[in-house]
Design a protein around this motif. Structure first.
Motif, PDB file in Angstrom:
ATOM      1  N   PRO A  52      17.826  -5.440  -0.718  1.00 20.52           N
ATOM      2  CA  PRO A  52      16.931  -5.281   0.446  1.00 20.52           C
ATOM      3  C   PRO A  52      15.468  -5.243   0.032  1.00 20.52           C
ATOM      4  O   PRO A  52      15.125  -4.826  -1.075  1.00 20.52           O
ATOM      5  CB  PRO A  52      17.368  -3.936   1.036  1.00 20.52           C
ATOM      6  CG  PRO A  52      18.743  -3.698   0.518  1.00 20.52           C
ATOM      7  CD  PRO A  52      18.790  -4.335  -0.833  1.00 20.52           C
ATOM      8  N   GLU A  53      14.608  -5.693   0.927  1.00 22.94           N
ATOM      9  CA  GLU A  53      13.168  -5.683   0.702  1.00 22.94           C
ATOM     10  C   GLU A  53      12.544  -4.485   1.419  1.00 22.94           C
ATOM     11  O   GLU A  53      12.973  -4.110   2.510  1.00 22.94           O
ATOM     12  CB  GLU A  53      12.535  -6.963   1.256  1.00 22.94           C
ATOM     13  CG  GLU A  53      13.132  -8.249   0.725  1.00 22.94           C
ATOM     14  CD  GLU A  53      12.567  -8.657  -0.623  1.00 22.94           C
ATOM     15  OE1 GLU A  53      11.549  -8.047  -1.032  1.00 22.94           O
ATOM     16  OE2 GLU A  53      13.135  -9.559  -1.247  1.00 22.94           O
ATOM     17  N   SER A  54      11.530  -3.901   0.815  1.00 26.70           N
ATOM     18  CA  SER A  54      10.794  -2.827   1.468  1.00 26.70           C
ATOM     19  C   SER A  54      10.114  -3.350   2.729  1.00 26.70           C
ATOM     20  O   SER A  54       9.643  -4.486   2.775  1.00 26.70           O
ATOM     21  CB  SER A  54       9.739  -2.259   0.514  1.00 26.70           C
ATOM     22  OG  SER A  54       8.860  -1.398   1.181  1.00 26.70           O
ATOM     23  N   THR A  55      10.064  -2.520   3.736  1.00 28.97           N
ATOM     24  CA  THR A  55       9.391  -2.914   4.989  1.00 28.97           C
ATOM     25  C   THR A  55       7.966  -2.397   5.060  1.00 28.97           C
ATOM     26  O   THR A  55       7.265  -2.628   6.046  1.00 28.97           O
ATOM     27  CB  THR A  55      10.181  -2.371   6.195  1.00 28.97           C
ATOM     28  OG1 THR A  55      10.303  -0.944   6.078  1.00 28.97           O
ATOM     29  CG2 THR A  55      11.572  -2.996   6.256  1.00 28.97           C
ATOM     30  N   SER A  56       7.525  -1.700   4.020  1.00 28.66           N
ATOM     31  CA  SER A  56       6.161  -1.166   4.020  1.00 28.66           C
ATOM     32  C   SER A  56       5.166  -2.269   3.659  1.00 28.66           C
ATOM     33  O   SER A  56       5.539  -3.399   3.346  1.00 28.66           O
ATOM     34  CB  SER A  56       6.038  -0.002   3.036  1.00 28.66           C
ATOM     35  OG  SER A  56       6.228  -0.453   1.713  1.00 28.66           O
ATOM     36  N   ALA A 381       5.058   1.681 -11.986  1.00 27.20           N
ATOM     37  CA  ALA A 381       6.173   1.735 -11.038  1.00 27.20           C
ATOM     38  C   ALA A 381       6.121   3.009 -10.200  1.00 27.20           C
ATOM     39  O   ALA A 381       6.367   2.980  -8.986  1.00 27.20           O
ATOM     40  CB  ALA A 381       7.500   1.647 -11.790  1.00 27.20           C
ATOM     41  N   MET A 382       5.774   4.124 -10.812  1.00 25.25           N
ATOM     42  CA  MET A 382       5.691   5.387 -10.083  1.00 25.25           C
ATOM     43  C   MET A 382       4.532   5.360  -9.089  1.00 25.25           C
ATOM     44  O   MET A 382       4.647   5.888  -7.964  1.00 25.25           O
ATOM     45  CB  MET A 382       5.557   6.558 -11.062  1.00 25.25           C
ATOM     46  CG  MET A 382       6.820   6.834 -11.847  1.00 25.25           C
ATOM     47  SD  MET A 382       6.626   8.225 -12.993  1.00 25.25           S
ATOM     48  CE  MET A 382       8.280   8.277 -13.719  1.00 25.25           C
ATOM     49  N   ARG A 383       3.420   4.746  -9.485  1.00 29.21           N
ATOM     50  CA  ARG A 383       2.304   4.624  -8.553  1.00 29.21           C
ATOM     51  C   ARG A 383       2.699   3.801  -7.330  1.00 29.21           C
ATOM     52  O   ARG A 383       2.393   4.166  -6.181  1.00 29.21           O
ATOM     53  CB  ARG A 383       1.109   3.974  -9.244  1.00 29.21           C
ATOM     54  CG  ARG A 383      -0.110   3.812  -8.322  1.00 29.21           C
ATOM     55  CD  ARG A 383      -1.234   3.009  -8.948  1.00 29.21           C
ATOM     56  NE  ARG A 383      -0.926   1.617  -9.159  1.00 29.21           N
ATOM     57  CZ  ARG A 383      -0.916   0.700  -8.183  1.00 29.21           C
ATOM     58  NH1 ARG A 383      -1.146   1.046  -6.919  1.00 29.21           N
ATOM     59  NH2 ARG A 383      -0.642  -0.572  -8.472  1.00 29.21           N
ATOM     60  N   LEU A 384       3.393   2.688  -7.579  1.00 30.61           N
ATOM     61  CA  LEU A 384       3.835   1.843  -6.475  1.00 30.61           C
ATOM     62  C   LEU A 384       4.828   2.583  -5.575  1.00 30.61           C
ATOM     63  O   LEU A 384       4.781   2.474  -4.347  1.00 30.61           O
ATOM     64  CB  LEU A 384       4.456   0.557  -7.019  1.00 30.61           C
ATOM     65  CG  LEU A 384       3.504  -0.370  -7.773  1.00 30.61           C
ATOM     66  CD1 LEU A 384       4.291  -1.456  -8.523  1.00 30.61           C
ATOM     67  CD2 LEU A 384       2.520  -1.029  -6.813  1.00 30.61           C
ATOM     68  N   ALA A 385       5.718   3.357  -6.210  1.00 29.08           N
ATOM     69  CA  ALA A 385       6.719   4.107  -5.438  1.00 29.08           C
ATOM     70  C   ALA A 385       6.049   5.174  -4.575  1.00 29.08           C
ATOM     71  O   ALA A 385       6.502   5.446  -3.453  1.00 29.08           O
ATOM     72  CB  ALA A 385       7.734   4.741  -6.379  1.00 29.08           C
ATOM     73  N   ASP A 386       4.983   5.765  -5.090  1.00 34.13           N
ATOM     74  CA  ASP A 386       4.280   6.806  -4.317  1.00 34.13           C
ATOM     75  C   ASP A 386       3.603   6.242  -3.075  1.00 34.13           C
ATOM     76  O   ASP A 386       3.229   6.998  -2.175  1.00 34.13           O
ATOM     77  CB  ASP A 386       3.243   7.493  -5.218  1.00 34.13           C
ATOM     78  CG  ASP A 386       3.888   8.399  -6.261  1.00 34.13           C
ATOM     79  OD1 ASP A 386       5.069   8.752  -6.083  1.00 34.13           O
ATOM     80  OD2 ASP A 386       3.201   8.737  -7.244  1.00 34.13           O
ATOM     81  N   GLN A 387       3.440   4.928  -3.010  1.00 32.43           N
ATOM     82  CA  GLN A 387       2.827   4.306  -1.833  1.00 32.43           C
ATOM     83  C   GLN A 387       3.828   4.051  -0.707  1.00 32.43           C
ATOM     84  O   GLN A 387       3.446   3.672   0.395  1.00 32.43           O
ATOM     85  CB  GLN A 387       2.164   2.973  -2.224  1.00 32.43           C
ATOM     86  CG  GLN A 387       0.972   3.128  -3.153  1.00 32.43           C
ATOM     87  CD  GLN A 387       0.368   1.787  -3.537  1.00 32.43           C
ATOM     88  OE1 GLN A 387       0.681   0.761  -2.953  1.00 32.43           O
ATOM     89  NE2 GLN A 387      -0.494   1.811  -4.540  1.00 32.43           N
ATOM     90  N   GLU A 388       5.109   4.248  -1.016  1.00 30.64           N
ATOM     91  CA  GLU A 388       6.140   4.008   0.010  1.00 30.64           C
ATOM     92  C   GLU A 388       6.126   5.122   1.073  1.00 30.64           C
ATOM     93  O   GLU A 388       5.913   6.287   0.746  1.00 30.64           O
ATOM     94  CB  GLU A 388       7.517   3.941  -0.644  1.00 30.64           C
ATOM     95  CG  GLU A 388       7.781   2.587  -1.282  1.00 30.64           C
ATOM     96  CD  GLU A 388       8.009   1.489  -0.239  1.00 30.64           C
ATOM     97  OE1 GLU A 388       8.922   1.599   0.595  1.00 30.64           O
ATOM     98  OE2 GLU A 388       7.234   0.517  -0.277  1.00 30.64           O
TER      99      GLU A 388
END
Length: 388
Positions: A52-56, A381-388
């Motif tokens: 699945p793709e993120s919807t953010s 990766a953690m920075r990107l995850a924190d933007q979700e």
């Protein structure tokens, strides 16, 4: 002079190495070497799984991050959070359909197959002597080596591990045509089970164990037990030492970035795929615990389990497979993260962290025994995850 040395030592593979490197503009092994060698095709899952793709909102690397990635000639970077893609980028000619070499990240996949073979009864225990499965080693001093010793890289074998020396055992393993003979003739030089010393021959011996125990080639067993069950979307390929020969289990599994991520998802989900247990639970519990051995040169082992690299952190143990030139399949269970990176270079210093990337959170401080670039990929990766 060089020709005399080759004739005296029988290292005729050197000429094959020249034809597959310098004569085609390479200085050594590359991630796109697939067609330079014979290979076995591994058929993908009949019902491929679309991650699945993120919807953010679409995310971007910062200019500094992108410059760092490009400095190491990154070809792909993929981040999954809670089983969904939150970031994906490709460089150069690499695309979502491109297959590239895992190099030594393949070792960790061989490990999973060992656990499955034990569960299925082909192998009695990882604490059995390797001599139970390899007749040539059913004698002293080889019979002292256990399958666990191979998995924890504590074999005591005198293998010359080098990624740069064209006359090393590794070079002959990669470019030669009789891999089984090469690894079975190596000598035992130290007491097995005592010290961690990373050598590729350990995985190749495990490959021979699997083949002889199951009666199946490595590629066939991998296809049956893992690749055909985890929603792989493309065929994978495993290089052979010669036509009809043995797989180079210690390296040389080729697949797409997204399919490598599915290996990561299997690990993140404790060896279970869509409700079906693929890797036995007991093996998953052992594989990511640092082996109770010393590191050669001094100190306790905190970096290696059963053919998987581990980074103990405050949140959880980071589990990862890695190969030369910076091939990574990384799982951070405590953050529900899977990270895949492919490329042509890795940080030259294992503790090298570039300026601007040294303010790591306590949970992922760089540690001895792990390449510095790994922690940059984790931080991004953690920075990107924190933007979700």
């Amino acid at each position: 002079m060089q020709n005399i040395y080759i004739a005296l030592t029988g290292k005729w593979y050197f000429y094959s190495a020249l034809s597959k490197t310098y004569f085609i503009g390479q200085s050594g092994p590359g991630i796109y070497d697939l067609k330079l060698f014979p290979y076995q095709t591994i058929t993908h899952d009949k019902t491929p799984y679309n991650i699945p793709e993120s919807t953010s909102d679409e995310k971007e690397l910062s200019a500094e991050e992108n410059a760092y990635f490009e400095s190491l000639e990154t070809t792909s970077f993929l981040v999954l959070l809670r089983d969904s893609v939150i970031f994906e980028k490709y460089w150069e000619e690499h695309t979502p359909e491109t297959v590239s070499n895992t190099f030594s990240a393949a070792k960790s996949i061989v490990s999973l197959l060992i656990g499955i073979a034990v569960e299925e009864g082909y192998i009695g225990s990882i604490d059995e002597s390797v001599g139970e499965y390899i007749e040539e080693w059913n004698k002293a001093p080889y019979s002292k080596i256990t399958i666990r010793d191979l998995l924890t890289m504590s074999t005591g074998l005198g293998w010359h591990e080098s990624g740069g020396n064209p006359f090393s055992d590794n070079a002959e393993a990669y470019y030669g045509t009789d891999l089984e003979k090469l690894v079975l003739k190596q000598e035992v030089v130290e007491e097995p089970g005592k010290e961690f010393e990373y050598i590729s021959s350990a995985t190749q011996v495990l490959t021979i164990v699997l083949e002889r125990a199951t009666g199946l080639g490595l590629s066939v067993y991998f296809q049956d037990k893992i690749w055909s069950k985890i929603g792989s979307g493309s065929d994978a390929y495993w290089s052979l030492d010669k036509e009809g020969g043995i797989e180079k289990g210690y390296c040389c599994l080729y697949a797409t970035t997204r399919d490598f991520a599915k290996i990561g998802l299997l690990i993140a989900n404790d060896g279970v795929w869509k409700g079906e247990r693929i890797v036995p639970e007991w093996y998953m519990k052992e594989a990511f615990v640092p082996a109770d051995i010393k590191v050669k040169g001094g100190g306790d082992n905190h970096r290696y389990g059963l053919h998987w690299w581990v980074v103990p952190t405050e949140e959880d143990t980071v589990r990862y497979a890695r190969g030369i030139q910076g091939q990574y399949i990384v799982v951070v269970p405590g953050r529900d993260l899977v990270v895949v990176r492919t490329g042509h270079k890795r940080a030259s210093d294992y503790r090298e962290v570039p300026p601007g990337f040294d303010d790591f959170p306590e949970s992922i401080k760089p540690q001895i025994g792990h390449p510095g670039d790994l922690f940059v990929y984790l931080k991004v990766a953690m920075r990107l995850a924190d933007q979700e």
